[in-house]
Design a protein around this motif. Structure first.
Motif, PDB file in Angstrom:
ATOM      1  N   ILE A  12       0.827  -1.213   0.000  1.00  0.00           N
ATOM      2  CA  ILE A  12       0.000   0.000   0.000  1.00  0.00           C
ATOM      3  C   ILE A  12       0.857   1.257   0.000  1.00  0.00           C
ATOM      4  O   ILE A  12       2.016   1.224   0.383  1.00  0.00           O
ATOM      5  CB  ILE A  12      -0.982   0.025   1.194  1.00  0.00           C
ATOM      6  CG1 ILE A  12      -0.225   0.001   2.527  1.00  0.00           C
ATOM      7  CG2 ILE A  12      -1.972  -1.128   1.100  1.00  0.00           C
ATOM      8  CD1 ILE A  12      -1.114   0.125   3.752  1.00  0.00           C
ATOM      9  N   GLY A  13       0.255   2.366  -0.409  1.00  0.00           N
ATOM     10  CA  GLY A  13       0.962   3.639  -0.453  1.00  0.00           C
ATOM     11  C   GLY A  13       0.915   4.360   0.880  1.00  0.00           C
ATOM     12  O   GLY A  13       0.235   3.924   1.819  1.00  0.00           O
ATOM     13  N   PRO A  14       1.612   5.500   0.973  1.00  0.00           N
ATOM     14  CA  PRO A  14       1.674   6.257   2.222  1.00  0.00           C
ATOM     15  C   PRO A  14       0.307   6.677   2.770  1.00  0.00           C
ATOM     16  O   PRO A  14       0.060   6.621   3.968  1.00  0.00           O
ATOM     17  CB  PRO A  14       2.512   7.482   1.857  1.00  0.00           C
ATOM     18  CG  PRO A  14       3.312   7.059   0.673  1.00  0.00           C
ATOM     19  CD  PRO A  14       2.453   6.064  -0.068  1.00  0.00           C
ATOM     20  N   LYS A  15      -0.589   7.102   1.889  1.00  0.00           N
ATOM     21  CA  LYS A  15      -1.904   7.556   2.341  1.00  0.00           C
ATOM     22  C   LYS A  15      -2.700   6.397   2.948  1.00  0.00           C
ATOM     23  O   LYS A  15      -3.323   6.535   4.003  1.00  0.00           O
ATOM     24  CB  LYS A  15      -2.662   8.174   1.167  1.00  0.00           C
ATOM     25  CG  LYS A  15      -3.698   9.183   1.571  1.00  0.00           C
ATOM     26  CD  LYS A  15      -4.310   9.793   0.314  1.00  0.00           C
ATOM     27  CE  LYS A  15      -4.684  11.218   0.418  1.00  0.00           C
ATOM     28  NZ  LYS A  15      -3.804  12.214   0.851  1.00  0.00           N
ATOM     29  N   GLU A  16      -2.653   5.229   2.290  1.00  0.00           N
ATOM     30  CA  GLU A  16      -3.351   4.052   2.815  1.00  0.00           C
ATOM     31  C   GLU A  16      -2.724   3.585   4.129  1.00  0.00           C
ATOM     32  O   GLU A  16      -3.425   3.175   5.049  1.00  0.00           O
ATOM     33  CB  GLU A  16      -3.333   2.904   1.792  1.00  0.00           C
ATOM     34  CG  GLU A  16      -4.130   3.176   0.535  1.00  0.00           C
ATOM     35  CD  GLU A  16      -3.393   4.024  -0.503  1.00  0.00           C
ATOM     36  OE1 GLU A  16      -4.041   4.424  -1.479  1.00  0.00           O
ATOM     37  OE2 GLU A  16      -2.172   4.295  -0.334  1.00  0.00           O
ATOM     38  N   PHE A  17      -1.401   3.678   4.207  1.00  0.00           N
ATOM     39  CA  PHE A  17      -0.718   3.303   5.449  1.00  0.00           C
ATOM     40  C   PHE A  17      -1.141   4.229   6.583  1.00  0.00           C
ATOM     41  O   PHE A  17      -1.398   3.779   7.697  1.00  0.00           O
ATOM     42  CB  PHE A  17       0.803   3.325   5.262  1.00  0.00           C
ATOM     43  CG  PHE A  17       1.544   2.926   6.506  1.00  0.00           C
ATOM     44  CD1 PHE A  17       1.463   1.635   6.998  1.00  0.00           C
ATOM     45  CD2 PHE A  17       2.333   3.842   7.182  1.00  0.00           C
ATOM     46  CE1 PHE A  17       2.139   1.263   8.158  1.00  0.00           C
ATOM     47  CE2 PHE A  17       3.022   3.474   8.332  1.00  0.00           C
ATOM     48  CZ  PHE A  17       2.919   2.188   8.817  1.00  0.00           C
ATOM     49  N   ALA A  18      -1.244   5.525   6.287  1.00  0.00           N
ATOM     50  CA  ALA A  18      -1.673   6.487   7.304  1.00  0.00           C
ATOM     51  C   ALA A  18      -3.074   6.152   7.811  1.00  0.00           C
ATOM     52  O   ALA A  18      -3.333   6.196   9.017  1.00  0.00           O
ATOM     53  CB  ALA A  18      -1.635   7.909   6.739  1.00  0.00           C
ATOM     54  N   LEU A  52       9.766  10.400  -0.146  1.00  0.00           N
ATOM     55  CA  LEU A  52       8.820  11.394   0.378  1.00  0.00           C
ATOM     56  C   LEU A  52       9.518  12.702   0.756  1.00  0.00           C
ATOM     57  O   LEU A  52       8.878  13.651   1.188  1.00  0.00           O
ATOM     58  CB  LEU A  52       8.086  10.826   1.604  1.00  0.00           C
ATOM     59  CG  LEU A  52       7.254   9.565   1.333  1.00  0.00           C
ATOM     60  CD1 LEU A  52       6.718   8.989   2.639  1.00  0.00           C
ATOM     61  CD2 LEU A  52       6.122   9.862   0.369  1.00  0.00           C
ATOM     62  N   PHE A  53      10.845  12.723   0.594  1.00  0.00           N
ATOM     63  CA  PHE A  53      11.644  13.907   0.928  1.00  0.00           C
ATOM     64  C   PHE A  53      11.310  15.057  -0.008  1.00  0.00           C
ATOM     65  O   PHE A  53      11.168  14.872  -1.208  1.00  0.00           O
ATOM     66  CB  PHE A  53      13.133  13.566   0.842  1.00  0.00           C
ATOM     67  CG  PHE A  53      14.036  14.719   1.124  1.00  0.00           C
ATOM     68  CD1 PHE A  53      14.065  15.305   2.374  1.00  0.00           C
ATOM     69  CD2 PHE A  53      14.855  15.229   0.132  1.00  0.00           C
ATOM     70  CE1 PHE A  53      14.900  16.383   2.638  1.00  0.00           C
ATOM     71  CE2 PHE A  53      15.696  16.301   0.380  1.00  0.00           C
ATOM     72  CZ  PHE A  53      15.722  16.881   1.633  1.00  0.00           C
ATOM     73  N   LYS A 143       8.150  19.141   8.034  1.00  0.00           N
ATOM     74  CA  LYS A 143       7.961  19.935   6.811  1.00  0.00           C
ATOM     75  C   LYS A 143       8.851  19.454   5.660  1.00  0.00           C
ATOM     76  O   LYS A 143       8.612  19.774   4.510  1.00  0.00           O
ATOM     77  CB  LYS A 143       8.254  21.405   7.096  1.00  0.00           C
ATOM     78  CG  LYS A 143       7.257  22.039   8.044  1.00  0.00           C
ATOM     79  CD  LYS A 143       7.609  23.512   8.259  1.00  0.00           C
ATOM     80  CE  LYS A 143       6.600  24.211   9.131  1.00  0.00           C
ATOM     81  NZ  LYS A 143       6.781  23.985  10.542  1.00  0.00           N
ATOM     82  N   LEU A 144       9.890  18.681   5.978  1.00  0.00           N
ATOM     83  CA  LEU A 144      10.827  18.216   4.973  1.00  0.00           C
ATOM     84  C   LEU A 144      10.346  16.967   4.221  1.00  0.00           C
ATOM     85  O   LEU A 144      10.985  16.526   3.291  1.00  0.00           O
ATOM     86  CB  LEU A 144      12.198  17.926   5.608  1.00  0.00           C
ATOM     87  CG  LEU A 144      12.888  19.124   6.258  1.00  0.00           C
ATOM     88  CD1 LEU A 144      14.191  18.671   6.927  1.00  0.00           C
ATOM     89  CD2 LEU A 144      13.126  20.224   5.266  1.00  0.00           C
ATOM     90  N   PHE A 145       9.222  16.427   4.678  1.00  0.00           N
ATOM     91  CA  PHE A 145       8.704  15.200   4.070  1.00  0.00           C
ATOM     92  C   PHE A 145       7.244  15.373   3.697  1.00  0.00           C
ATOM     93  O   PHE A 145       6.510  16.133   4.315  1.00  0.00           O
ATOM     94  CB  PHE A 145       8.859  14.010   5.036  1.00  0.00           C
ATOM     95  CG  PHE A 145      10.283  13.694   5.318  1.00  0.00           C
ATOM     96  CD1 PHE A 145      11.003  12.832   4.507  1.00  0.00           C
ATOM     97  CD2 PHE A 145      10.956  14.280   6.403  1.00  0.00           C
ATOM     98  CE1 PHE A 145      12.340  12.565   4.751  1.00  0.00           C
ATOM     99  CE2 PHE A 145      12.285  14.018   6.649  1.00  0.00           C
ATOM    100  CZ  PHE A 145      12.983  13.156   5.826  1.00  0.00           C
ATOM    101  N   ASP A 146       6.834  14.664   2.674  1.00  0.00           N
ATOM    102  CA  ASP A 146       5.464  14.699   2.195  1.00  0.00           C
ATOM    103  C   ASP A 146       4.648  13.730   3.044  1.00  0.00           C
ATOM    104  O   ASP A 146       4.424  12.580   2.663  1.00  0.00           O
ATOM    105  CB  ASP A 146       5.445  14.286   0.724  1.00  0.00           C
ATOM    106  CG  ASP A 146       4.286  14.907  -0.024  1.00  0.00           C
ATOM    107  OD1 ASP A 146       3.505  15.656   0.594  1.00  0.00           O
ATOM    108  OD2 ASP A 146       4.162  14.643  -1.225  1.00  0.00           O
TER     109      ASP A 146
END
Length: 150
Positions: A12-18, A52-53, A143-146
């Motif tokens: 899964i992607g970052p949004k799904e992981f969140a 994500l940087f 702030k340094l990461f998406d």
């Protein structure tokens, strides 16, 4: 998806992981992060950091950050090193450089920070995150990461 495991995370992607972290009870997160799956999950999170940087937000930032994640099997702590220099981000689980900032937190707090499910500044002020070194950098790390927005 409600199965918080390394296998489900890898697909899964970052949004799904969140969303997965947000919908999983803290007790379940702590249980999974205290067993043999912990290193797979931490490796997956840290391996995604360079992608994500946000170099556009980093500017001339040059920093070595150590992430100390407590609560491992047998009371162990895992340390990962994030190096930000020359507009790039690299990560290793074998820290070798002197950190400009070292942050220590339990695994549930860490997951909440990297998924945008918690306020890092509030977590610092309430003692959930302990920081040594450049506290100005600590305030800027997110702030340094998406980081996914919930």
């Amino acid at each position: 998806m409600t199965d918080f495991s390394p296998e489900s995370f890898a697909t899964i992607g970052p949004k799904e992981f969140a969303q997965l972290v947000k919908s999983t009870p803290d007790s379940k997160l702590a249980e999974v992060m205290g067993n043999e799956n912990r290193s797979k999950i931490l490796d997956e999170v840290f391996n995604r950091m360079p992608t994500l940087f946000r170099a556009d937000r980093a500017g001339a930032t040059q920093a070595v950050i150590h992430w100390n994640i407590t609560g491992g099997p047998g009371g162990s702590t895992d340390t990962y090193e994030t190096v930000i220099e020359n507009g790039a981000c690299t990560v290793t689980n074998q820290p070798v450089r002197e950190p400009k900032l070292a942050m220590t937190m339990d695994p549930v707090t860490f997951l909440k920070v990297v998924t945008g499910d918690g306020n890092p500044m509030m977590m610092f002020m309430t003692g959930k995150i302990k920081a040594k070194g450049d506290l100005g950098l600590a305030a800027q790390v997110a702030k340094l990461f998406d980081i996914p927005k919930n």
